[in-house]
Write a protein that holds these residues in place. Structure first.
Motif, short mmCIF file in Angstrom:
data_model
loop_
_atom_site.label_atom_id
_atom_site.label_comp_id
_atom_site.label_asym_id
_atom_site.label_seq_id
_atom_site.Cartn_x
_atom_site.Cartn_y
_atom_site.Cartn_z
N PHE A 46 -19.77 -15.84 63.12
CA PHE A 46 -21.00 -14.84 63.47
C PHE A 46 -22.12 -15.76 63.64
O PHE A 46 -23.13 -15.27 64.09
N VAL A 78 -23.85 -15.90 67.25
CA VAL A 78 -24.27 -14.81 67.47
C VAL A 78 -25.42 -14.64 66.83
O VAL A 78 -26.56 -14.06 67.54
N TYR A 82 -16.28 -8.04 60.97
CA TYR A 82 -17.56 -7.36 61.32
C TYR A 82 -18.64 -7.82 60.50
O TYR A 82 -18.30 -8.52 59.37
N MET A 97 -28.04 -3.24 61.96
CA MET A 97 -27.21 -3.44 63.02
C MET A 97 -25.80 -3.69 62.60
O MET A 97 -25.68 -4.60 61.49
N VAL A 146 -22.41 -5.34 63.92
CA VAL A 146 -21.59 -6.10 65.03
C VAL A 146 -19.97 -6.32 64.51
O VAL A 146 -19.72 -6.96 63.59
N LYS A 147 -19.18 -5.94 65.67
CA LYS A 147 -17.73 -6.14 65.17
C LYS A 147 -17.12 -7.01 66.42
O LYS A 147 -17.45 -7.03 67.45
N VAL A 162 -17.36 -10.76 71.02
CA VAL A 162 -18.15 -9.52 70.37
C VAL A 162 -17.53 -8.44 71.06
O VAL A 162 -17.46 -8.54 72.44
N THR A 215 -18.27 -4.67 69.54
CA THR A 215 -19.34 -3.74 69.42
C THR A 215 -20.38 -4.16 68.93
O THR A 215 -20.53 -5.18 67.95
N ILE A 216 -21.72 -3.82 69.42
CA ILE A 216 -22.98 -3.95 68.75
C ILE A 216 -23.52 -2.61 68.67
O ILE A 216 -23.66 -1.93 69.64
#
Length: 132
Positions: free
Chosen positions: A28, A31, A97, A111, A113-114, A124, A126-127
């Protein structure tokens, strides 16, 4: 003897757990850096072919290009003052995630993030922003 074995087993388990969390955190990191910088272009490099974006429960799926423009608009309206992931995890199926706190001048968001695996890499999927 049995007690020493259990302590050793617990120690090994904790070491493996910390390696897993560290590896998830590393996945992550780019990101996180893109979000901190408010860079939709940099963030889009890590998008899958489609991305689900959600703002306070309003979910929509976008192509990677569309999602980049949606995030560009969000960052323009809610420029990041600070951002960091506070928790990393994974589903039983191994889907990583992270949960973070995004703070802008006009408010704070939780937030989510998945990521998912696509063509041998994590992207990525999902956000989700939820205003606190």
């Amino acid at each position: 003897m049995k007690r020493n074995f259990l302590h050793a087993l617990a120690l090994v388990w904790l070491m493996l757990l910390s390696l897993t969390v560290s590896a998830q955190g590393e996945a992550f990191a780019p990101v996180r850096n893109a979000i901190r910088g408010g860079s939709s272009r940099e963030l889009a490099q890590y998008f899958g072919s489609t991305v689900e974006l959600s703002f306070d429960g309003d979910k929509q799926s976008y192509s990677a290009t569309q999602a980049e423009f949606v995030m560009k608009d969000f960052f323009a309206k809610q420029a990041p003052a600070s951002f960091d992931f506070v928790h990393y995890g994974g589903s039983n199926e191994g889907t990583p995630y992270a949960v973070g706190k995004y703070v802008s001048k006009s408010g704070a968001y939780r937030m989510f993030v998945k990521m998912k695996s696509a063509k041998g890499a994590l992207v990525v999927d999902t956000i989700d922003f939820t205003k606190e």
